[in-house]
Structures are given as structure tokens and as C-alpha cells.
Write a protein that holds these residues in place. Structure first.
Motif, PDB file in Angstrom:
ATOM      1  N   PHE A 180       2.741  20.305   9.387  1.00 28.62           N
ATOM      2  CA  PHE A 180       4.262  19.433  10.313  1.00 28.62           C
ATOM      3  C   PHE A 180       3.649  17.991   9.883  1.00 28.62           C
ATOM      4  CE2 PHE A 180       0.872  20.611  13.092  1.00 28.62           C
ATOM      5  CZ  PHE A 180       0.701  19.227  13.848  1.00 28.62           C
ATOM      6  N   HIS A 181       4.187  16.681   9.503  1.00 32.24           N
ATOM      7  CA  HIS A 181       4.172  15.547   9.313  1.00 32.24           C
ATOM      8  C   HIS A 181       5.056  14.671  10.268  1.00 32.24           C
ATOM      9  CE1 HIS A 181       7.218  14.889   6.364  1.00 32.24           C
ATOM     10  NE2 HIS A 181       6.964  15.732   5.774  1.00 32.24           N
TER      11      HIS A 181
ATOM     12  N   VAL B 289       7.053   9.794   2.679  1.00 32.10           N
ATOM     13  CA  VAL B 289       6.150  11.209   2.373  1.00 32.10           C
ATOM     14  C   VAL B 289       5.056  10.520   1.305  1.00 32.10           C
ATOM     15  CG1 VAL B 289       5.305  13.055   1.771  1.00 32.10           C
ATOM     16  CG2 VAL B 289       7.381  13.085   3.616  1.00 32.10           C
ATOM     17  N   ARG B 290       3.857  10.167   1.381  1.00 36.66           N
ATOM     18  CA  ARG B 290       2.983   9.624   0.466  1.00 36.66           C
ATOM     19  C   ARG B 290       3.146  10.845  -1.053  1.00 36.66           C
ATOM     20  NH1 ARG B 290      -3.128  10.281   2.054  1.00 36.66           N
ATOM     21  NH2 ARG B 290      -2.893   9.730  -0.105  1.00 36.66           N
TER      22      ARG B 290
ATOM     23  N   ASP C  34       1.107  -1.219  -0.225  1.00 35.22           N
ATOM     24  CA  ASP C  34       0.324  -0.148  -0.008  1.00 35.22           C
ATOM     25  C   ASP C  34       0.996   1.525  -0.094  1.00 35.22           C
ATOM     26  OD1 ASP C  34      -2.109  -1.465  -0.019  1.00 35.22           O
ATOM     27  OD2 ASP C  34      -2.947  -1.214   2.214  1.00 35.22           O
ATOM     28  N   GLU C  35       1.946   0.867   0.505  1.00 36.48           N
ATOM     29  CA  GLU C  35       2.779   2.523   0.853  1.00 36.48           C
ATOM     30  C   GLU C  35       3.803   2.367  -0.600  1.00 36.48           C
ATOM     31  OE1 GLU C  35       5.562   1.544   4.110  1.00 36.48           O
ATOM     32  OE2 GLU C  35       4.599   1.955   5.659  1.00 36.48           O
TER      33      GLU C  35
ATOM     34  N   LEU D 127       0.818  13.862  -0.067  1.00 35.70           N
ATOM     35  CA  LEU D 127       1.509  15.012   0.706  1.00 35.70           C
ATOM     36  C   LEU D 127       2.558  15.551   0.378  1.00 35.70           C
ATOM     37  CD1 LEU D 127       1.641  16.218   3.668  1.00 35.70           C
ATOM     38  CD2 LEU D 127       2.747  13.807   4.579  1.00 35.70           C
ATOM     39  N   ARG D 128       3.243  14.931  -0.892  1.00 39.17           N
ATOM     40  CA  ARG D 128       4.592  15.525  -1.288  1.00 39.17           C
ATOM     41  C   ARG D 128       3.799  16.864  -2.190  1.00 39.17           C
ATOM     42  NH1 ARG D 128       6.835  10.605  -2.867  1.00 39.17           N
ATOM     43  NH2 ARG D 128       6.111  11.242  -4.812  1.00 39.17           N
ATOM     44  N   ALA D 129       2.867  16.433  -2.824  1.00 46.37           N
ATOM     45  CA  ALA D 129       2.604  17.803  -3.422  1.00 46.37           C
ATOM     46  C   ALA D 129       2.197  18.864  -3.003  1.00 46.37           C
ATOM     47  CB  ALA D 129       1.182  17.033  -5.015  1.00 46.37           C
TER      48      ALA D 129
END
Length: 311
Positions: free
Chosen positions: A274-275, A281-282, A83-84, A285-287
Motif C-alpha cells: 500500500f501507498h 507515484v515515483r 524533485d517530484e 515505486l511503479r517498477a
């Protein structure tokens, strides 16, 4: 060395869970006969019986219970890793969940989310606003947005917008019959709109000038717990308000509010996206991080005008 395929391992766990070859076959999209042959072949290679089978029931043998107990966690780990990898592909997809406060959502986060939706229409975004600070990992969020001072130290923090400052403001009608305060202690002679925090405590106005910090327990007949209400009350001439400069910028510029004690409200580090630092990092989220950085760079350009939305 005895080897087993991933589908064989999944088959054993499915049968053990469903207690039915037929139900497991449907779940795995196999025919019951193919599933039965696969389990029989695995049992033959292992040299042990994994299941006790009758025409009416299926149950694990002692060896089967041990096998499932050891294999099941490994299968979960494999599934999670797959999934990751899917989430880490180059094209952002899936659902991005972000937690923040209402004020932060209005002044900074929502415009960035709308830009995210424009650039990446395949990404669904869920924005949850609440005043309490939450554990974003425990509550299933990809990221949070809060003031820099509130971000846990074990998180990766990224500037989200320009630095901010607090502002003491009042309506022209309020100052029509009152002198403007020039130092913090003058506030004690004014009607101030007090703020009750989520903890139940009444906030003391925190002011600072050249390293000297002062906390004033202001007086006033009106106590509110919402920035929008405090701003509306200040605009109506009910008293002085203590709000972020982002919340009052448009009203100060238009002359609906007058800012005082500006030399006692220096800027401080503002919002941070923050994460967790321990997670991959998916792509989604990077986008979003890219959009946050671009927006923040624009906000921090010299001469950038203040925002007009409420904080």
C-alpha cells in the motif's frame, strides 16, 4: 509587471539565510560580484532595498523580510515539484523505502525486492521490519506491506501474494500419545503454544467454518512472541501451534508437522502493498508495483505450490 528570475529569488533567500554575500555566492556557485549585481538589479526593478549592507554585515530590510517571508514557501514548493518530476522520470532511480513485518518480509517481500534489484540496479532499497503498524507517510516510507485488514482505507492497496490461511499443526511425536483434535473445543484438551501479541495480550486462536466463528483461549505452559520460536517449539513436539500456512507448508509436506482442523481455517485476504493515494507515484515505486503484480499473478495460479519460508 515586475519580474524576477528563479535564480534572483534563490539568491535573496540564500543571502538572508547565510547573512553573507560571499557564502551565498559559494552556495549558488556564482561569483560574489555577479551575485551583488543581480541583487542590485532586482532592488532597482522593485524600487525597494532588500538588504542593509555594510563592510562587516548584511541584514534584511523591513521590505526584505516581507519579501523573503512570501517567497521562501513558494521556492520550497518549486523545489519539491522539481524533485517530484525528477523522481517521475521513466528510469527508476533513488531510494525506495518499504515498511513491513518480519514475517511478511520473509515470505513475500524480500524475493520481490531481490528481483527489483536485479531489474533496476540503480534503485537502492531500504526494507524496515517491525511488528508495530506505522504511519508510512509520517515516517518517510514510500510504501508498506501488511495484511489487507490492517491497511488504512485512504491508501491504495495492491495484492501482494496469494490469499493465506492459518494452520493448526503439531509434530508427529506430539500426536504419538494424543488424539488429533477434530473440533475447536478439543483444543482445550491439548498443550498449545500460546502467542503473546505486541500489545501484551495473549492471542485467542480464531477459527471459522461455514460462517461460524470461534475464538479459543487455548491452554499451554509455553507462551512465545515470535513466529520462528513458535515453529521451532512445535517441531520439537512442545505442543500445537497456530501459524500461517506459508510458515508451515514445507514442514507439513515433509512430514515434520501434521496439520489438523484444516476445515476450520479457511483462506482470507493476504498481504497488500500500500501507498498514499494523494502522492504522485515515483518511477521506482511503479517498477516495484509491476514486480508485485507479476509475482502475485504467479502465486494465484491454480496448483501453485506453497512457499517454504517462515511467516
Amino acid at each position: 509587471m515586475i519580474r524576477a528570475s528563479l535564480i534572483e529569488l534563490e539568491a535573496v533567500v540564500a543571502i538572508a539565510s547565510l547573512k553573507s554575500f560571499r557564502a551565498a555566492a559559494r552556495q549558488l556557485e556564482m561569483s560574489p560580484s555577479a551575485l551583488s549585481h543581480a541583487i542590485s538589479a532586482l532592488e532597482q526593478r522593485l524600487g525597494v532595498r532588500l538588504f542593509h549592507r555594510t563592510t562587516r554585515s548584511v541584514s534584511l530590510s523591513a521590505a526584505g523580510e516581507h519579501f523573503v517571508r512570501r517567497v521562501q514557501p513558494a521556492l520550497r514548493e518549486v523545489s519539491s515539484t522539481l524533485d517530484e518530476m525528477h523522481e517521475l522520470r521513466d528510469t527508476p532511480s533513488g531510494t525506495l523505502r518499504i515498511n513491513t513485518s518480519k514475517g511478511a518480509a520473509q515470505v513475500a517481500v524480500l524475493p520481490m525486492i531481490l528481483e527489483m534489484r536485479r531489474r533496476h540496479p540503480d534503485v537502492r532499497v531500504e526494507l524496515v521490519t517491525e511488528e508495530r503498524f506505522v504511519d508510512i507517510v509520517a515516517e518517510g516510507f514510500d510504501a508498506g506491506v501488511r495484511l489487507a485488514e490492517a491497511v488504512p482505507q485512504d491508501m491504495v492497496a495492491i495484492p501482494c501474494g496469494a490469499d493465506i490461511s492459518m494452520a493448526v499443526v503439531g509434530a508427529p511425536s506430539y500426536f504419538a500419545s494424543r488424539p488429533k483434535p477434530t473440533k475447536p473445543k478439543d483444543l482445550l484438551d491439548h498443550e498449545c503454544i500460546r502467542r503473546r501479541m505486541a500489545s501484551g495480550m495473549v492471542y485467542r486462536w480464531e477459527l471459522e467454518k461455514r460462517g461460524r466463528e470461534v475464538a479459543v483461549d487455548v491452554r499451554g505452559a509455553l507462551t512465545l512472541d515470535n513466529d520462528d520460536l513458535i515453529l521451532d517449539a512445535a517441531l520439537a513436539g512442545a505442543g500445537l501451534a497456530f501459524l500461517s500456512d506459508l510458515a508451515v507448508a514445507a514442514d507439513v509436506e515433509a512430514g515434520r508437522l501434521v496439520r489438523v482442523l484444516a476445515d476450520w481455517t479457511p483462506p482470507f485476504p493476504g498481504l497488500r502493498l500500500f501507498h498514499p493515494s494523494h502522492r504522485l507515484v515515483r518511477a521506482a515505486l511503479r517498477a516495484f508495483i509491476t514486480i508485485v503484480r507479476e509475482s502475485t499473478a504467479r502465486e494465484r495460479r491454480p496448483g501453485k505450490a506453497g512457499k517454504s519460508k517462515k511467516a
